[in-house]
Design an enzyme around this catalytic site. Structure first.
Site, PDB file in Angstrom:
ATOM      1  N   HIS A  56       0.820  -1.236   0.013  1.00 49.82           N
ATOM      2  CA  HIS A  56      -0.079   0.061   0.064  1.00 49.82           C
ATOM      3  C   HIS A  56       0.816   1.218  -0.074  1.00 49.82           C
ATOM      4  O   HIS A  56       1.965   1.221   0.424  1.00 49.82           O
ATOM      5  CB  HIS A  56      -0.890   0.015   1.254  1.00 49.82           C
ATOM      6  CG  HIS A  56      -2.029  -0.979   0.991  1.00 49.82           C
ATOM      7  ND1 HIS A  56      -2.896  -1.032   1.844  1.00 49.82           N
ATOM      8  CD2 HIS A  56      -2.297  -1.892   0.277  1.00 49.82           C
ATOM      9  CE1 HIS A  56      -4.040  -1.885   1.619  1.00 49.82           C
ATOM     10  NE2 HIS A  56      -3.474  -2.523   0.385  1.00 49.82           N
ATOM     11  N   GLU A  58       1.055   4.054   1.703  1.00 54.39           N
ATOM     12  CA  GLU A  58       1.412   4.596   2.992  1.00 54.39           C
ATOM     13  C   GLU A  58       2.919   3.868   3.347  1.00 54.39           C
ATOM     14  O   GLU A  58       3.800   4.380   3.850  1.00 54.39           O
ATOM     15  CB  GLU A  58       0.672   4.546   4.192  1.00 54.39           C
ATOM     16  CG  GLU A  58      -0.570   5.212   3.975  1.00 54.39           C
ATOM     17  CD  GLU A  58      -1.704   4.268   3.203  1.00 54.39           C
ATOM     18  OE1 GLU A  58      -1.443   3.566   2.095  1.00 54.39           O
ATOM     19  OE2 GLU A  58      -2.960   4.189   3.944  1.00 54.39           O
ATOM     20  N   CYS A  90      -2.233  -0.685   7.213  1.00 56.45           N
ATOM     21  CA  CYS A  90      -1.574   0.655   7.229  1.00 56.45           C
ATOM     22  C   CYS A  90      -1.419   1.389   8.451  1.00 56.45           C
ATOM     23  O   CYS A  90      -0.480   2.142   8.782  1.00 56.45           O
ATOM     24  CB  CYS A  90      -1.657   1.564   5.978  1.00 56.45           C
ATOM     25  SG  CYS A  90      -1.313   0.755   4.300  1.00 56.45           S
ATOM     26  N   TRP A 176     -12.482   8.750 -38.466  1.00 60.12           N
ATOM     27  CA  TRP A 176     -11.861   9.330 -37.476  1.00 60.12           C
ATOM     28  C   TRP A 176     -12.115  10.583 -37.422  1.00 60.12           C
ATOM     29  O   TRP A 176     -11.912  11.252 -38.128  1.00 60.12           O
ATOM     30  CB  TRP A 176     -10.274   8.999 -37.621  1.00 60.12           C
ATOM     31  CG  TRP A 176      -9.671   7.818 -37.222  1.00 60.12           C
ATOM     32  CD1 TRP A 176      -9.078   6.787 -37.930  1.00 60.12           C
ATOM     33  CD2 TRP A 176      -9.800   6.989 -35.951  1.00 60.12           C
ATOM     34  NE1 TRP A 176      -8.920   5.660 -37.405  1.00 60.12           N
ATOM     35  CE2 TRP A 176      -9.278   5.824 -36.019  1.00 60.12           C
ATOM     36  CE3 TRP A 176     -10.582   7.474 -34.574  1.00 60.12           C
ATOM     37  CZ2 TRP A 176      -9.226   5.013 -34.914  1.00 60.12           C
ATOM     38  CZ3 TRP A 176     -10.590   6.392 -33.526  1.00 60.12           C
ATOM     39  CH2 TRP A 176      -9.881   5.315 -33.751  1.00 60.12           C
ATOM     40  N   ASP A 206     -17.916  -0.486 -37.815  1.00 63.59           N
ATOM     41  CA  ASP A 206     -16.825  -0.094 -37.463  1.00 63.59           C
ATOM     42  C   ASP A 206     -15.638  -1.137 -37.468  1.00 63.59           C
ATOM     43  O   ASP A 206     -14.577  -0.722 -37.633  1.00 63.59           O
ATOM     44  CB  ASP A 206     -16.635   0.902 -36.343  1.00 63.59           C
ATOM     45  CG  ASP A 206     -17.309   2.103 -36.304  1.00 63.59           C
ATOM     46  OD1 ASP A 206     -17.890   2.326 -37.189  1.00 63.59           O
ATOM     47  OD2 ASP A 206     -17.233   2.931 -35.300  1.00 63.59           O
ATOM     48  N   LEU A 210     -11.126  -3.046 -30.211  1.00 65.15           N
ATOM     49  CA  LEU A 210     -11.403  -2.669 -28.539  1.00 65.15           C
ATOM     50  C   LEU A 210     -10.269  -3.209 -27.644  1.00 65.15           C
ATOM     51  O   LEU A 210     -10.553  -3.841 -26.537  1.00 65.15           O
ATOM     52  CB  LEU A 210     -12.860  -3.452 -28.315  1.00 65.15           C
ATOM     53  CG  LEU A 210     -14.059  -2.829 -29.317  1.00 65.15           C
ATOM     54  CD1 LEU A 210     -15.239  -3.375 -28.621  1.00 65.15           C
ATOM     55  CD2 LEU A 210     -13.973  -1.442 -29.185  1.00 65.15           C
ATOM     56  N   GLU A 294     -18.630   2.228 -25.723  1.00 63.98           N
ATOM     57  CA  GLU A 294     -18.104   3.197 -26.750  1.00 63.98           C
ATOM     58  C   GLU A 294     -19.062   3.258 -28.011  1.00 63.98           C
ATOM     59  O   GLU A 294     -18.605   3.526 -29.029  1.00 63.98           O
ATOM     60  CB  GLU A 294     -16.461   2.412 -27.303  1.00 63.98           C
ATOM     61  CG  GLU A 294     -15.740   2.566 -26.194  1.00 63.98           C
ATOM     62  CD  GLU A 294     -14.056   2.589 -26.831  1.00 63.98           C
ATOM     63  OE1 GLU A 294     -14.059   2.780 -27.706  1.00 63.98           O
ATOM     64  OE2 GLU A 294     -13.436   2.143 -25.916  1.00 63.98           O
TER      65      GLU A 294
HETATM   66  C1  AOF Z   1      -4.659   1.875   1.996  1.00 61.50           C
HETATM   67  N1  AOF Z   1      -3.502   2.232   1.202  1.00 61.50           N
HETATM   68  O1  AOF Z   1      -2.493   1.957  -0.517  1.00 61.50           O
HETATM   69  C2  AOF Z   1      -4.637   1.098  -0.617  1.00 61.50           C
HETATM   70  C3  AOF Z   1      -5.740   0.832   0.117  1.00 61.50           C
HETATM   71  O2  AOF Z   1      -6.025  -6.685  -0.209  1.00 61.50           O
HETATM   72  P1  AOF Z   1      -5.348  -5.345   0.444  1.00 61.50           P
HETATM   73  O3  AOF Z   1      -4.592  -5.651   1.797  1.00 61.50           O
HETATM   74  O4  AOF Z   1      -4.471  -5.040  -0.765  1.00 61.50           O
HETATM   75  O5  AOF Z   1      -6.470  -4.425   0.664  1.00 61.50           O
HETATM   76  C4  AOF Z   1      -7.198  -3.667  -0.531  1.00 61.50           C
HETATM   77  C5  AOF Z   1      -8.140  -2.670   0.232  1.00 61.50           C
HETATM   78  O6  AOF Z   1      -7.185  -1.846   0.795  1.00 61.50           O
HETATM   79  C6  AOF Z   1      -8.872  -1.957  -0.857  1.00 61.50           C
HETATM   80  O7  AOF Z   1     -10.062  -2.403  -1.436  1.00 61.50           O
HETATM   81  C7  AOF Z   1      -9.149  -0.543  -0.138  1.00 61.50           C
HETATM   82  O8  AOF Z   1     -10.161  -0.705   0.660  1.00 61.50           O
HETATM   83  C8  AOF Z   1      -7.709  -0.599   0.395  1.00 61.50           C
HETATM   84  N2  AOF Z   1      -6.815   0.414  -0.352  1.00 61.50           N
HETATM   85  N3  AOF Z   1      -5.716   1.241   1.433  1.00 61.50           N
HETATM   86  O9  AOF Z   1      -4.512   2.426   3.250  1.00 61.50           O
HETATM   87  C9  AOF Z   1      -3.359   1.867  -0.264  1.00 61.50           C
HETATM   88  N4  AOF Z   1      -4.693   0.790  -1.935  1.00 61.50           N
HETATM   89 ZN    ZN Z   2      -3.358   0.047   3.623  1.00 61.81          ZN
END
Ligand code: AOF
Ligand code: ZN
Length: 363
Positions: A56, A58, A90, A176, A206, A210, A294
Site C-alpha cells: 500500500h 503509505e 497501514c 476518425w 466500424d 477494442l 463506446e
Molecule cells: C490503503 N493504502 O495504498 C490502498 C488501500 O487486499 P489489500 O490488503 O491490498 O487491501 C485492499 C483494500 O485496501 C482496498 O479495497 C481498499 O479498501 C484499501 N486500499 N488502502 O490504506 C493503499 N490501496
Molecule cells: Zn493500507
C-alpha cells in the site's frame, strides 16, 4: 488551522493524487492510492499502490522516509486501512513510524479496511479527513461505486461528437473524427476498465478491435462485450477473429440459435439476457466493476434513458458531419447534450484540437 497550512495540505494531496495515478490500470478492483511524507515542509518520502495485491501507498512512502518519518505528516488519498487483506493494516505502520499527523482525502468505504482514522486518533495521531475528497473519489469512481453494494458495474459511456452533434456521417462509413491526443486518451481510459462494450451496429459498421493500444498494458486486459440482441456479430469481424486470444462476450436477448452456435465455435462466449439491466448484472457476476461503453447511439441512448450511465465522456471535435449524419443520442434520451440540467460537468479540458467533457448524472 491557518490558511497557509490548508493551502499546503491541498498541494501535498495534489501530489499524492498524481502519485496515485501511476497505478492506473494496475490496481483494480483496488483503488489507486498515493502518499507523501512531509517533515518541516520537505517531502521525505513518496509512494503509491503500484499493483493489485502489492504494498500500500503509505507503507512505500514511510519506508522511503525511513527513521525521519517520526513526527512527520503523511498525506494519503485514501484513509489508511485498518484491517488485514492481502496487505497488513497501514495504520499499524503509521503508528510504528510515530508519525504526528495524517491528512487523507476520502474515508475507506469497505467494512474490511475502513475505520483507520479512529484507530490513528486513538494512538494520538492527528487525523484530517475529507480534503480533496471529490477529486479522490472521481479518480476511483468505480471502486467507490462498487463499495455501495451495487449489483452492476460502474458504467462510463464514451463518444466522439462532431460540432453538429453527430457521431457518424450519413453513409455510416467509419471515420476518425478526433485527433491523436484524444485517441490516446481513449486507450488510457480502456486500460482502467474491466470491460469495453459496444452495440452490434457499431461492431458491424466500424469493425473495431477494442483492445488497449497506445498506452501501457493494463494488469488484466478488458473483456470485449457486444450488446447484440440477435447474435448478429459477423464471424469475419476483428472481434471474432481475435476471440481465441482475447475474450469476447456477446449478450443477446433473442440470440439466433445457429448464429450462437457458430460464434461459440469461433471462441466467443454468448449469454442470453432479458434486458439491458440484466446484461449489466451478468457482467457484474463475472467480476466486471467498470464497463466502458463506446457506442453506438442506440446503446448509449438506452443506457442514459434507463439511468445506467454513471459518466458520459464526450470528445467534442471541430469536424462537421453535415445533414443526415447519425445523431449522438436518440431524441428524448435525457443525455447531457440535450438535457444538460440533469447532469453535472466534472471535467472540461482541451485535448489536442478536441475538447473533453465528462458528465455525471444528478441523482
Ligand atoms: C490503503 N493504502 O495504498 C490502498 C488501500 O487486499 P489489500 O490488503 O491490498 O487491501 C485492499 C483494500 O485496501 C482496498 O479495497 C481498499 O479498501 C484499501 N486500499 N488502502 O490504506 C493503499 N490501496
Ligand atoms: Zn493500507
Amino acid at each position: 488551522m491557518n490558511e497557509g497550512q490548508a493551502t499546503r495540505d491541498v498541494e501535498f494531496l495534489r501530489r499524492a493524487l498524481a502519485l496515485a495515478d501511476r497505478g492506473w490500470g494496475q490496481t483494480a478492483p483496488n483503488p489507486m492510492v498515493g502518499a507523501v511524507v512531509v517533515r518541516d515542509g520537505d517531502v521525505i518520502g513518496e509512494g503509491w499502490h503500484a499493483r493489485f495485491g502489492g504494498l500500500h501507498a503509505e507503507r512505500v512512502a514511510i519506508a522511503a522516509a525511513g527513521a525521519r518519518a517520526e513526527g512527520s505528516t503523511v498525506y494519503v488519498t485514501l484513509e489508511p486501512c485498518a484491517g488485514r487483506g492481502k496487505q497488513p493494516p497501514c495504520v499499524d505502520a503509521l503508528i510504528a513510524a510515530k508519525v504526528a499527523r495524517v491528512v487523507a482525502c476520502s474515508a475507506d468505504p469497505t467494512p474490511l479496511k475502513g475505520g483507520g482514522a479512529e484507530k490513528l486518533r486513538a494512538a494520538g495521531i492527528t487525523v484530517d479527513l475529507g480534503v480533496l475528497d471529490a477529486d479522490a473519489r472521481e479518480l476511483n469512481a468505480p471502486f467507490f461505486f462498487a463499495a455501495t453494494g451495487a449489483a452492476r458495474p460502474f458504467v462510463s459511456l464514451k463518444l466522439a461528437v462532431s460540432a453538429d452533434g453527430a457521431i457518424a456521417p450519413p453513409s455510416r462509413e467509419p471515420q476518425w473524427m478526433t485527433g491523436a491526443p484524444a485517441r490516446a486518451e481513449v486507450h488510457r481510459m480502456r486500460a482502467n476498465a474491466d470491460a469495453i462494450g459496444i452495440g452490434v451496429g457499431t461492431a458491424i459498421a466500424d469493425d473495431p478491435l477494442l483492445t488497449v493500444r497506445h498506452w501501457s498494458r493494463p494488469r488484466v486486459n478488458p473483456v470485449r462485450v457486444v450488446f447484440d440482441s440477435e447474435a448478429r456479430l459477423p464471424l469475419t469481424s476483428q472481434l471474432v477473429l481475435t476471440a481465441p486470444a482475447q475474450p469476447v462476450l456477446v449478450l443477446g436477448q433473442r440470440p439466433d440459435y445457429g448464429a450462437t452456435a457458430a460464434l461459440i465455435t469461433a471462441g466467443v462466449d454468448v449469454v442470453q439476457v432479458t434486458s439491458l439491466a440484466d446484461a449489466l448484472a451478468v457482467l457484474h457476476t463475472r467480476g466486471v466493476r467498470h464497463l466502458l461503453v463506446e457506442g453506438g447511439a442506440l446503446l448509449a441512448s438506452a443506457l442514459v434513458r434507463e439511468s445506467l450511465a454513471d459518466r458520459v465522456i464526450i470528445f467534442h471535435t471541430p469536424a462537421r458531419l453535415g445533414p443526415g449524419a447519425v445523431p449522438a443520442f436518440v431524441a428524448g434520451s435525457g443525455d447531457p447534450l440535450s438535457a444538460p440540467d440533469r447532469w453535472t460537468e466534472v471535467v472540461r479540458r482541451p485535448i489536442g484540437d478536441d475538447t473533453l467533457a465528462i458528465w455525471a448524472p444528478r441523482r
